[in-house]
Motif scaffolding. Structure first.
Motif, PDB file in Angstrom:
ATOM      1  N   LEU A  18      39.510  58.140 -47.597  1.00 53.16           N
ATOM      2  CA  LEU A  18      38.330  58.617 -46.887  1.00 53.16           C
ATOM      3  C   LEU A  18      38.316  58.099 -45.457  1.00 53.16           C
ATOM      4  O   LEU A  18      38.507  56.900 -45.216  1.00 53.16           O
ATOM      5  N   ASN A  19      38.103  58.999 -44.523  1.00 52.58           N
ATOM      6  CA  ASN A  19      37.830  58.656 -43.135  1.00 52.58           C
ATOM      7  C   ASN A  19      36.360  58.979 -42.926  1.00 52.58           C
ATOM      8  O   ASN A  19      35.984  60.145 -42.820  1.00 52.58           O
ATOM      9  N   VAL A  20      35.508  57.937 -42.926  1.00 52.58           N
ATOM     10  CA  VAL A  20      34.061  58.153 -42.945  1.00 52.58           C
ATOM     11  C   VAL A  20      33.451  57.979 -41.556  1.00 52.58           C
ATOM     12  O   VAL A  20      34.015  57.332 -40.671  1.00 52.58           O
ATOM     13  N   LEU A  21      32.271  58.579 -41.383  1.00 55.45           N
ATOM     14  CA  LEU A  21      31.557  58.475 -40.113  1.00 55.45           C
ATOM     15  C   LEU A  21      30.991  57.076 -39.912  1.00 55.45           C
ATOM     16  O   LEU A  21      31.096  56.500 -38.833  1.00 55.45           O
ATOM     17  N   ASP A  22      30.398  56.486 -40.954  1.00 55.44           N
ATOM     18  CA  ASP A  22      29.833  55.148 -40.856  1.00 55.44           C
ATOM     19  C   ASP A  22      30.059  54.407 -42.164  1.00 55.44           C
ATOM     20  O   ASP A  22      31.032  53.693 -42.326  1.00 55.44           O
ATOM     21  N   LYS A  23      29.169  54.616 -43.123  1.00 57.56           N
ATOM     22  CA  LYS A  23      29.313  54.011 -44.445  1.00 57.56           C
ATOM     23  C   LYS A  23      29.321  55.096 -45.506  1.00 57.56           C
ATOM     24  O   LYS A  23      28.847  56.205 -45.286  1.00 57.56           O
ATOM     25  N   PHE A  24      29.868  54.738 -46.667  1.00 58.67           N
ATOM     26  CA  PHE A  24      29.922  55.686 -47.785  1.00 58.67           C
ATOM     27  C   PHE A  24      29.366  54.998 -49.029  1.00 58.67           C
ATOM     28  O   PHE A  24      30.106  54.309 -49.752  1.00 58.67           O
ATOM     29  N   PRO A  25      28.073  55.164 -49.306  1.00 54.03           N
ATOM     30  CA  PRO A  25      27.431  54.454 -50.413  1.00 54.03           C
ATOM     31  C   PRO A  25      27.533  55.149 -51.760  1.00 54.03           C
ATOM     32  O   PRO A  25      26.785  54.813 -52.684  1.00 54.03           O
ATOM     33  N   TYR A  26      28.441  56.129 -51.870  1.00 54.33           N
ATOM     34  CA  TYR A  26      28.490  56.920 -53.108  1.00 54.33           C
ATOM     35  C   TYR A  26      29.815  56.765 -53.859  1.00 54.33           C
ATOM     36  O   TYR A  26      30.258  57.681 -54.553  1.00 54.33           O
ATOM     37  N   GLU A  27      30.465  55.619 -53.691  1.00 55.18           N
ATOM     38  CA  GLU A  27      31.752  55.398 -54.364  1.00 55.18           C
ATOM     39  C   GLU A  27      31.644  55.599 -55.874  1.00 55.18           C
ATOM     40  O   GLU A  27      32.458  56.292 -56.480  1.00 55.18           O
ATOM     41  N   LYS A  28      30.649  54.975 -56.497  1.00 62.38           N
ATOM     42  CA  LYS A  28      30.498  55.035 -57.947  1.00 62.38           C
ATOM     43  C   LYS A  28      30.303  56.476 -58.410  1.00 62.38           C
ATOM     44  O   LYS A  28      30.922  56.905 -59.398  1.00 62.38           O
ATOM     45  N   GLU A  29      29.457  57.235 -57.710  1.00 58.66           N
ATOM     46  CA  GLU A  29      29.222  58.637 -58.074  1.00 58.66           C
ATOM     47  C   GLU A  29      30.492  59.460 -57.966  1.00 58.66           C
ATOM     48  O   GLU A  29      30.801  60.276 -58.847  1.00 58.66           O
ATOM     49  N   LEU A  30      31.252  59.257 -56.882  1.00 54.95           N
ATOM     50  CA  LEU A  30      32.489  60.016 -56.669  1.00 54.95           C
ATOM     51  C   LEU A  30      33.503  59.699 -57.756  1.00 54.95           C
ATOM     52  O   LEU A  30      34.135  60.610 -58.315  1.00 54.95           O
ATOM     53  N   VAL A  31      33.665  58.411 -58.079  1.00 54.66           N
ATOM     54  CA  VAL A  31      34.626  58.017 -59.121  1.00 54.66           C
ATOM     55  C   VAL A  31      34.244  58.621 -60.466  1.00 54.66           C
ATOM     56  O   VAL A  31      35.097  59.157 -61.194  1.00 54.66           O
ATOM     57  N   GLU A  32      32.956  58.568 -60.815  1.00 59.96           N
ATOM     58  CA  GLU A  32      32.508  59.122 -62.089  1.00 59.96           C
ATOM     59  C   GLU A  32      32.700  60.641 -62.135  1.00 59.96           C
ATOM     60  O   GLU A  32      33.057  61.208 -63.174  1.00 59.96           O
ATOM     61  N   SER A  33      32.480  61.307 -61.000  1.00 59.72           N
ATOM     62  CA  SER A  33      32.675  62.758 -60.934  1.00 59.72           C
ATOM     63  C   SER A  33      34.130  63.122 -61.164  1.00 59.72           C
ATOM     64  O   SER A  33      34.451  64.095 -61.858  1.00 59.72           O
ATOM     65  N   ILE A  34      35.045  62.335 -60.591  1.00 64.94           N
ATOM     66  CA  ILE A  34      36.480  62.586 -60.763  1.00 64.94           C
ATOM     67  C   ILE A  34      36.884  62.343 -62.220  1.00 64.94           C
ATOM     68  O   ILE A  34      37.612  63.131 -62.826  1.00 64.94           O
ATOM     69  N   LYS A  35      36.384  61.261 -62.798  1.00 65.43           N
ATOM     70  CA  LYS A  35      36.715  60.952 -64.193  1.00 65.43           C
ATOM     71  C   LYS A  35      36.196  62.015 -65.152  1.00 65.43           C
ATOM     72  O   LYS A  35      36.822  62.303 -66.184  1.00 65.43           O
ATOM     73  N   LYS A  36      35.074  62.618 -64.815  1.00 61.44           N
ATOM     74  CA  LYS A  36      34.480  63.639 -65.680  1.00 61.44           C
ATOM     75  C   LYS A  36      35.443  64.801 -65.899  1.00 61.44           C
ATOM     76  O   LYS A  36      35.521  65.364 -66.998  1.00 61.44           O
ATOM     77  N   ASP A  37      36.196  65.179 -64.848  1.00 62.86           N
ATOM     78  CA  ASP A  37      37.124  66.314 -64.953  1.00 62.86           C
ATOM     79  C   ASP A  37      38.553  65.884 -65.267  1.00 62.86           C
ATOM     80  O   ASP A  37      39.290  66.618 -65.918  1.00 62.86           O
ATOM     81  N   PHE A  38      38.950  64.695 -64.785  1.00 63.80           N
ATOM     82  CA  PHE A  38      40.351  64.300 -64.933  1.00 63.80           C
ATOM     83  C   PHE A  38      40.599  63.400 -66.137  1.00 63.80           C
ATOM     84  O   PHE A  38      41.741  63.234 -66.560  1.00 63.80           O
ATOM     85  N   GLY A  39      39.543  62.819 -66.688  1.00 67.92           N
ATOM     86  CA  GLY A  39      39.704  61.990 -67.873  1.00 67.92           C
ATOM     87  C   GLY A  39      38.978  60.668 -67.724  1.00 67.92           C
ATOM     88  O   GLY A  39      39.052  60.026 -66.671  1.00 67.92           O
ATOM     89  N   SER A  40      38.305  60.268 -68.783  1.00 69.64           N
ATOM     90  CA  SER A  40      37.546  59.017 -68.744  1.00 69.64           C
ATOM     91  C   SER A  40      38.458  57.809 -68.615  1.00 69.64           C
ATOM     92  O   SER A  40      38.024  56.729 -68.215  1.00 69.64           O
TER      93      SER A  40
END
Length: 436
Positions: free
Chosen positions: A384-406
């Protein structure tokens, strides 16, 4: 069309007429074949071109000389870029070696340089293909065309040629907010009818800018956007169309071959296959057997018009899915990109790149760039190349696991820049595990 653009149009066709109407004849045939690809007339033309090409290849090139008296194209080998590179001279046709030929090259999505030679008639055919499919997006010769690409000495047109063709070459190597605003202001300055051709990633960056910056985009007189060279995701296609109130279409082509398929005004979601200029097969991912509609397969192309270097059953490295329409015509429903960059879930199932792109839609206002990499069987990295901060790491990881595997392991890495490839593209999906 303005008087000057009308003169440009008439001058182009006058020059072609003086040269024997080469482009016009090709254009007429392309339109005739693609108007009804399964008509007896179209099938006859296509079969004749294929028969002529195969005969020419076996009679005039060392590589295909062992296939004389074979009329079935399925008996010819499926070849990859590396085969052509290793046997380059053997692909050259003896009668054309001393003729005027044209070098076409591409760095490719892997960054590996690759080039071919094309004869003059192939160049005419490519021009006619471009005119036909551009015409399917309401473009007319003489009208303004903006080309968004990485422009350097090797590909940039001269000022005179650009003016003559009414083309604006806009460089996107550093597409900052100020650069995007400059592009929008360019569009506003011109009242001409205009079409836009550019990398899908540049369109996505423009949409991200417009998401955060209220901008007047009225009365721009744009006929259509055409995205080339990269996958056009649904966010970009929908957002760009809404912002500019115009169709957004995707083109599938390559520098070394030409236009293989494109979405059109009358086929906005599915790709019209260029059966007029190529014999196109969709083969199984592991074998050389054809796949059925609804299945993903490798795009394998036979160029019917490059007699200088006949290329038969060339595996482009890309994959697609066919859809069969009610009238019996087949089109590409999806073109997913390169087979080597297909992403797998933790059980080894192929995942559409569309799934990956959807993971980032909610965060576009927070990120400048992103890249999704499969590093191992169950290991995935998100850059990720972010503008400032990215406070949604946990949400993004869980979203990826939902489709790619727990059981997936997902790592977030923050970077200052995701570099461009030599081609000027920026890959968003990579599979280092499959390559290894």
């Amino acid at each position: 069309m303005s008087l000057l653009n009308h003169l440009r149009n008439k001058s182009f066709w006058l020059i072609d007429s003086l040269k024997g109407g080469k482009i016009k004849n090709h254009l007429d045939e392309i339109a005739s074949v693609l108007n009804d690809v399964n008509s007896p007339e179209s099938l006859k033309i296509r079969e004749q071109h294929l028969e002529n090409l195969l005969k020419h290849a076996v009679d005039s090139t060392p590589f295909y000389s062992d296939y004389k008296n074979i009329n079935n194209i399925e008996a010819f080998p499926v070849i990859k870029k590396t085969v052509i590179q290793k046997n380059f001279k053997d692909f050259q046709s003896a009668p054309y070696i001393q003729k005027q030929n044209y070098k076409v090259s591409t760095s490719g999505s892997t960054g590996v340089p690759f080039f071919l030679f094309q004869d003059k008639n192939k160049r005419y055919r490519n021009t006619a293909d471009v005119l036909h499919f551009s015409g399917q997006s309401n473009y007319k010769i003489g009208n303004r065309l903006y080309e968004l690409e990485v422009w350097r000495k090797h590909n940039k047109k001269s000022f005179y040629k650009s003016w003559l063709q009414n083309i604006i070459q806009f460089d996107i190597s550093k597409l900052t907010d100020s650069r995007i605003l400059s592009f929008i202001n360019l569009l506003k300055k011109s009242k001409q009818e205009k079409n836009i051709l550019g990398f899908a990633s540049s369109y996505e960056q423009i949409c991200q800018y417009l998401d955060s910056n209220k901008t007047d985009l009225s009365n721009l007189n744009i006929n259509a956007f055409i995205a080339n060279s990269e996958y056009l995701n649904s966010y970009t296609k929908t957002s760009l169309s809404n912002y500019f109130n115009t169709p957004v279409l995707s083109r599938y082509s390559s520098e070394e071959i030409g236009i293989i398929a494109q979405q059109t005004i009358s086929s906005k979601e599915h790709f019209v296959i260029n059966h007029a200029s190529y014999y196109i097969e969709l083969l199984d991912l592991e074998t050389d057997k054809p796949v059925k509609p609804g299945e993903f397969g490798r795009i394998v192309v036979t160029d019917l018009f490059n007699y200088c270097m006949p290329i038969i059953r060339y595996d482009t490295g890309d994959i697609a899915k066919l859809i069969e329409l009610e009238n019996g015509q087949t089109k590409f429903e999806k073109i997913e990109g390169r087979k080597m960059d297909l992403i797998l879930d933790t059980k080894g199932n192929i995942m559409s790149s569309f799934i990956v792109y959807t993971k980032f839609y909610n965060y576009y206002k927070l990120i400048k760039q992103y890249q999704f990499i499969q590093q191992g069987e169950k290991e995935y990295e998100v850059k990720l190349n972010v503008l400032d901060k990215f406070p949604y790491e946990k949400e993004l990881v869980e979203s990826i696991k939902k489709d790619f595997g727990s059981d997936a392991t997902v790592t977030i890495t923050y970077v200052d820049e995701i570099p461009l490839l030599a081609s000027g593209k920026r890959k968003k999906v990579l599979n280092n595990y499959k390559k290894a």
